[in-house]
Design a protein around this motif. Structure first.
Motif, PDB file in Angstrom:
ATOM      1  N   GLY A   8       0.780  -1.225   0.000  1.00 63.79           N
ATOM      2  CA  GLY A   8       0.000   0.000   0.000  1.00 63.79           C
ATOM      3  C   GLY A   8       0.810   1.271   0.000  1.00 63.79           C
ATOM      4  O   GLY A   8       0.263   2.357   0.171  1.00 63.79           O
ATOM      5  N   VAL A  61      -2.208   9.415   4.059  1.00 60.81           N
ATOM      6  CA  VAL A  61      -3.203   8.346   3.877  1.00 60.81           C
ATOM      7  C   VAL A  61      -4.598   8.952   3.767  1.00 60.81           C
ATOM      8  O   VAL A  61      -5.389   8.572   2.903  1.00 60.81           O
ATOM      9  CB  VAL A  61      -3.142   7.331   5.039  1.00 60.81           C
ATOM     10  CG1 VAL A  61      -4.283   6.321   4.931  1.00 60.81           C
ATOM     11  CG2 VAL A  61      -1.810   6.596   5.044  1.00 60.81           C
ATOM     12  N   ARG A  88      -5.018  10.517   0.352  1.00 61.35           N
ATOM     13  CA  ARG A  88      -5.153   9.497  -0.682  1.00 61.35           C
ATOM     14  C   ARG A  88      -6.535   8.857  -0.651  1.00 61.35           C
ATOM     15  O   ARG A  88      -7.152   8.624  -1.699  1.00 61.35           O
ATOM     16  CB  ARG A  88      -4.091   8.413  -0.490  1.00 61.35           C
ATOM     17  CG  ARG A  88      -2.649   8.841  -0.763  1.00 61.35           C
ATOM     18  CD  ARG A  88      -2.329   8.817  -2.252  1.00 61.35           C
ATOM     19  NE  ARG A  88      -2.622   7.533  -2.845  1.00 61.35           N
ATOM     20  CZ  ARG A  88      -1.808   6.481  -2.793  1.00 61.35           C
ATOM     21  NH1 ARG A  88      -0.673   6.541  -2.150  1.00 61.35           N
ATOM     22  NH2 ARG A  88      -2.150   5.358  -3.401  1.00 61.35           N
ATOM     23  N   LEU A  89      -7.036   8.574   0.539  1.00 63.07           N
ATOM     24  CA  LEU A  89      -8.341   7.936   0.653  1.00 63.07           C
ATOM     25  C   LEU A  89      -9.445   8.859   0.160  1.00 63.07           C
ATOM     26  O   LEU A  89     -10.383   8.412  -0.521  1.00 63.07           O
ATOM     27  CB  LEU A  89      -8.596   7.523   2.108  1.00 63.07           C
ATOM     28  CG  LEU A  89      -7.709   6.399   2.644  1.00 63.07           C
ATOM     29  CD1 LEU A  89      -7.959   6.179   4.132  1.00 63.07           C
ATOM     30  CD2 LEU A  89      -7.956   5.101   1.876  1.00 63.07           C
ATOM     31  N   GLU A 118      -9.640   8.756  -3.392  1.00 62.05           N
ATOM     32  CA  GLU A 118     -10.263   7.509  -3.867  1.00 62.05           C
ATOM     33  C   GLU A 118     -11.769   7.490  -3.632  1.00 62.05           C
ATOM     34  O   GLU A 118     -12.422   6.487  -3.889  1.00 62.05           O
ATOM     35  CB  GLU A 118      -9.617   6.307  -3.161  1.00 62.05           C
ATOM     36  CG  GLU A 118      -8.148   6.085  -3.501  1.00 62.05           C
ATOM     37  CD  GLU A 118      -7.953   5.526  -4.893  1.00 62.05           C
ATOM     38  OE1 GLU A 118      -8.934   5.000  -5.469  1.00 62.05           O
ATOM     39  OE2 GLU A 118      -6.830   5.605  -5.409  1.00 62.05           O
ATOM     40  N   SER A 133      -7.196   6.147   8.453  1.00 62.15           N
ATOM     41  CA  SER A 133      -5.772   6.492   8.467  1.00 62.15           C
ATOM     42  C   SER A 133      -5.181   6.410   9.868  1.00 62.15           C
ATOM     43  O   SER A 133      -3.961   6.276  10.028  1.00 62.15           O
ATOM     44  CB  SER A 133      -5.561   7.897   7.890  1.00 62.15           C
ATOM     45  OG  SER A 133      -6.176   8.885   8.693  1.00 62.15           O
ATOM     46  N   ILE A 193      -2.856   1.895   2.226  1.00 59.53           N
ATOM     47  CA  ILE A 193      -3.991   2.368   1.423  1.00 59.53           C
ATOM     48  C   ILE A 193      -4.896   1.220   1.009  1.00 59.53           C
ATOM     49  O   ILE A 193      -6.129   1.312   1.101  1.00 59.53           O
ATOM     50  CB  ILE A 193      -3.487   3.113   0.160  1.00 59.53           C
ATOM     51  CG1 ILE A 193      -2.703   4.377   0.551  1.00 59.53           C
ATOM     52  CG2 ILE A 193      -4.653   3.484  -0.749  1.00 59.53           C
ATOM     53  CD1 ILE A 193      -3.536   5.429   1.238  1.00 59.53           C
TER      54      ILE A 193
END
Length: 328
Positions: free
Chosen positions: A38, A174, A177-178, A181, A192, A198
């Motif tokens: 990840g 994190v 990034r999430l 997404e 996180s 991830i």
């Protein structure tokens, strides 16, 4: 994530080293990307392949719209080969097939890239075949070996690769990034705080089990505060029905720990650090009846409970003891 400008926020050192090699036209024939799951190893390797093939890149950034970029994204580029384990391992036949592919002239250029995922899962025969391949490098061929455990590879393979160490992601990255997404901010902050992986975080976010676990933590807090005499009944009838084994209960304790950490943050004025952001009002209300020492003691009890799980104390007994400790 498909730009170097994005990757530098996640893996700054690796990104700088790779982009410098592209800018100076000093690309190595083999790289070893090692780091936990990840951390962006596959994304980085595919982005590198785009920069290697893209004829319209600006500086180091691939254009993302040419046929090379699009086919790399779709996994259909004729000169980019990705090898993944078949079952539990990468077999000798897969490396032999790769070698055969590379004896042919490139369909559109003489450049070729191969990416080996989970390279540490190569059988001994596969690893030896790959070593032979690495010992006869072609200047226009780039190998990228991806692994969580670089030490499991042959020293002779490691010595022929430029090693790129991928660092664990911090909670802030994190979370970003999430959210990128499509995960909600509240879920992203919570996830996180539980993992810097991830892939694991995205899997947890899709899992109804995790959503229910989150609800049960809030319900347990409500019972402990409003109906403490019913807490043990709740634990036995609802909590343990969901957190059925040691791993599940350990994750439940992690969530419970985050809630009490948020209570401490509320007491010391660090509201920006709270991860249960949808429960801010509940946390504020709790702070009126549960003091900071109470919250820190609860965190100590939870840590003790996690140690008992490791020591194979029965999960139900662990949870019952914890509940009684928090009630005192």
């Amino acid at each position: 994530m498909n730009k170097w400008a994005d990757m530098i926020e996640v893996q700054p050192m690796v990104t700088k080293m790779l982009t410098n090699s592209i800018q100076k036209d000093r690309i190595s024939h083999a790289y070893l990307f090692q780091g936990s799951r990840g951390t962006g190893k596959l994304e980085m390797s595919l982005l590198f392949a785009k920069s290697f093939f893209c004829q319209f890149r600006e500086g180091v950034e691939p254009c993302q719209t040419c046929k090379d970029c699009i086919r790399i994204d779709s996994g259909n580029h004729p000169d980019v080969h990705v090898i993944q384990p078949e079952g539990q391992s990468i077999k000798k036949e897969q490396i032999l097939h790769l070698q055969k592919e590379f004896t042919y002239t490139g369909l559109e250029s003489n450049q070729k890239v191969y990416i080996v995922e989970d390279a540490d899962k190569m059988t001994a025969n596969a690893a030896n075949r790959l070593l032979k391949f690495l010992e006869e490098p072609n200047r226009q061929t780039v190998a990228m070996l991806l692994t969580e455990n670089g030490q499991a590879l042959l020293d002779t393979i490691r010595s022929r690769c430029q090693i790129m160490a991928f660092q664990p992601l911090n909670a802030e990255n994190v979370t970003k990034r999430l959210i990128q997404e499509g995960v909600s901010e509240s879920s992203a902050r919570l996830l996180s705080a539980l993992t810097n992986n991830i892939d694991d975080a995205l899997e947890m976010n899709r899992d109804d089990w995790f959503a229910n676990a989150r609800k049960l933590v809030i319900q347990l807090i409500e019972v402990l505060q409003e109906k403490p005499s019913e807490a043990l009944l709740f634990v036995n009838n609802q909590w343990m029905a969901h957190f059925k084994d040691r791993d599940a209960l350990n994750q439940g304790l992690d969530l419970l720990s985050l809630w009490f950490k948020d209570l401490v943050y509320e007491h010391i004025g660090l509201e920006s650090s709270i991860v249960f952001i949808t429960e801010r009002e509940r946390i504020r209300t709790s702070s009126y009846t549960w003091s900071k020492p109470f919250a820190t003691n609860a965190l100590t009890y939870i840590l003790e409970a996690k140690r008992k799980l490791i020591s194979n104390v029965h999960p139900t007994l662990v949870m019952e003891q914890l509940t009684l400790q928090i009630q005192r």
